[in-house]
Scaffold this motif. Structure first.
Motif, mmCIF file in Angstrom:
data_model
loop_
_atom_site.group_PDB
_atom_site.id
_atom_site.type_symbol
_atom_site.label_atom_id
_atom_site.label_comp_id
_atom_site.label_asym_id
_atom_site.label_seq_id
_atom_site.Cartn_x
_atom_site.Cartn_y
_atom_site.Cartn_z
ATOM 1 N N UNK A 26 0.864 -1.181 0.000
ATOM 2 C CA UNK A 26 0.000 0.000 0.000
ATOM 3 C C UNK A 26 0.896 1.224 0.000
ATOM 4 N N UNK A 27 0.309 2.392 -0.229
ATOM 5 C CA UNK A 27 1.111 3.597 -0.395
ATOM 6 C C UNK A 27 0.904 4.555 0.775
ATOM 7 N N UNK A 28 1.966 5.256 1.163
ATOM 8 C CA UNK A 28 1.862 6.180 2.288
ATOM 9 C C UNK A 28 1.026 7.406 1.949
ATOM 10 N N UNK A 29 0.577 8.066 2.986
ATOM 11 C CA UNK A 29 -0.156 9.317 2.809
ATOM 12 C C UNK A 29 0.776 10.380 2.248
ATOM 13 N N UNK A 30 1.967 10.445 2.805
ATOM 14 C CA UNK A 30 3.037 11.256 2.223
ATOM 15 C C UNK A 30 4.376 10.774 2.751
ATOM 16 N N UNK A 31 5.445 11.346 2.176
ATOM 17 C CA UNK A 31 6.800 10.920 2.493
ATOM 18 C C UNK A 31 7.519 10.445 1.238
ATOM 19 N N UNK A 32 8.833 10.259 1.347
ATOM 20 C CA UNK A 32 9.630 9.807 0.205
ATOM 21 C C UNK A 32 10.535 8.654 0.621
ATOM 22 N N UNK A 33 10.841 7.805 -0.355
ATOM 23 C CA UNK A 33 11.830 6.736 -0.177
ATOM 24 C C UNK A 33 12.658 6.668 -1.451
ATOM 25 N N UNK A 34 13.965 6.694 -1.311
ATOM 26 C CA UNK A 34 14.859 6.613 -2.462
ATOM 27 C C UNK A 34 15.807 5.435 -2.289
ATOM 28 N N UNK A 35 16.169 4.820 -3.424
ATOM 29 C CA UNK A 35 17.080 3.683 -3.454
ATOM 30 C C UNK A 35 18.310 4.040 -4.275
#
Length: 277
Positions: free
Chosen positions: A77-86
């Motif tokens: 599922x997807x967050x309400x907001x925020x970021x994730x980088x790889x």
């Protein structure tokens, strides 16, 4: 230890909210529920890095947001907001939650591997153990049957599943064997990051020990980065280099695992540590 290293994974301000929220939410939280609008903040402004070859432990009680964090990372599922980088996706400059569906599949099949607490979420129980792993390899683009069969055999042998049982479905296996098949599937395409969500919960102590020893061997052999979620500090003590402590959807303490265990600062962490003594 991690000076000058580029993180494999960077999460900033991850928030998963169930409800619309209100202007007073953050000031009226009872645990992780707003007493005014009843919005649930399953994850609340979570930020951290995971470095190459590091085991980052995440510990906390049920409902603290650990599994919410992990399943968000794996696009369940997807967050309400925020970021994730790889690091291995667009040079670490793109938010994975903005990626296309095809890019998300690529990330799941080549950069990250996931092992769920409940094997039903990670395995097709009516497919053979070999087919479960082959499916992951095919999803990454391989079509060479000989190489695929060799890789499947190698992976199952590595997690001590007898080759004589390769054709059996996981529904025939014990809980510990199902977890080991999940681990082999997660490793199928040599991911940079392995996500382990409560992988020893509900297993007998002897089986737990074998699974934990397997995780240690995987780290030593492959130098893989591991995000290890557990409610059990004994597991974290055994495996984690650094540890994050979560409570009610928030990070309440973080640091080197030895420091967390020897000199806990937050009252909840102190309670956890003292329960081990």
């Amino acid at each position: 230890m991690y000076l000058n290293e580029i993180p494999e994974l960077t999460i900033k301000n991850l928030t998963v909210r169930y409800g619309d929220g209100c202007p007073d939410c953050q000031n009226n939280l009872e645990k992780n529920r707003c007493t005014v609008c009843e919005t649930i903040w399953a994850a609340n402004d979570i930020s951290f890095d995971v470095y190459p070859g590091e085991v980052l432990g995440i510990v906390g009680e049920s409902g603290s947001g650990k599994s919410t964090l992990m399943r968000s990372l794996y696009f369940d599922f997807f967050p309400t907001f925020g970021t994730a980088t790889l690091k291995n996706f667009k040079d670490g400059e793109a938010n994975i939650w903005d990626a296309s569906v095809a890019e998300q599949r690529m990330i799941k099949n080549t950069i990250m591997g996931m092992v769920y607490q409940n094997p039903i979420l990670g395995l097709r129980m009516d497919y053979s153990a070999a087919s479960n792993i082959a499916e992951k390899i095919i999803a990454a683009g391989s079509r060479n049957a000989f190489q695929m069969n060799a890789r499947v055999t190698e992976l199952l042998e590595a997690v001590e599943i007898p080759t004589s049982r390769m054709s059996e479905p996981p529904k025939n296996f014990s809980g510990g064997m199902q977890q080991r098949v999940q681990i082999s599937k997660a490793l199928a395409n040599n991911p940079a990051i392995l996500l382990l969500d409560e992988v020893t919960t509900g297993l007998d102590l002897s089986v737990q020990a074998r699974v934990l020893d397997l995780i240690r061997k995987i780290k030593a052999k492959h130098g893989i980065s591991i995000l290890l979620v557990s409610h059990d500090l004994a597991v974290i003590r055994m495996l984690a280099d650094r540890t994050i402590v979560m409570l009610d959807g928030k990070i309440v303490e973080s640091g080197l695992t030895d420091q967390i265990l020897e000199d806990p600062q937050h009252a909840y962490t102190q309670q956890l540590v003292h329960s081990l003594i």
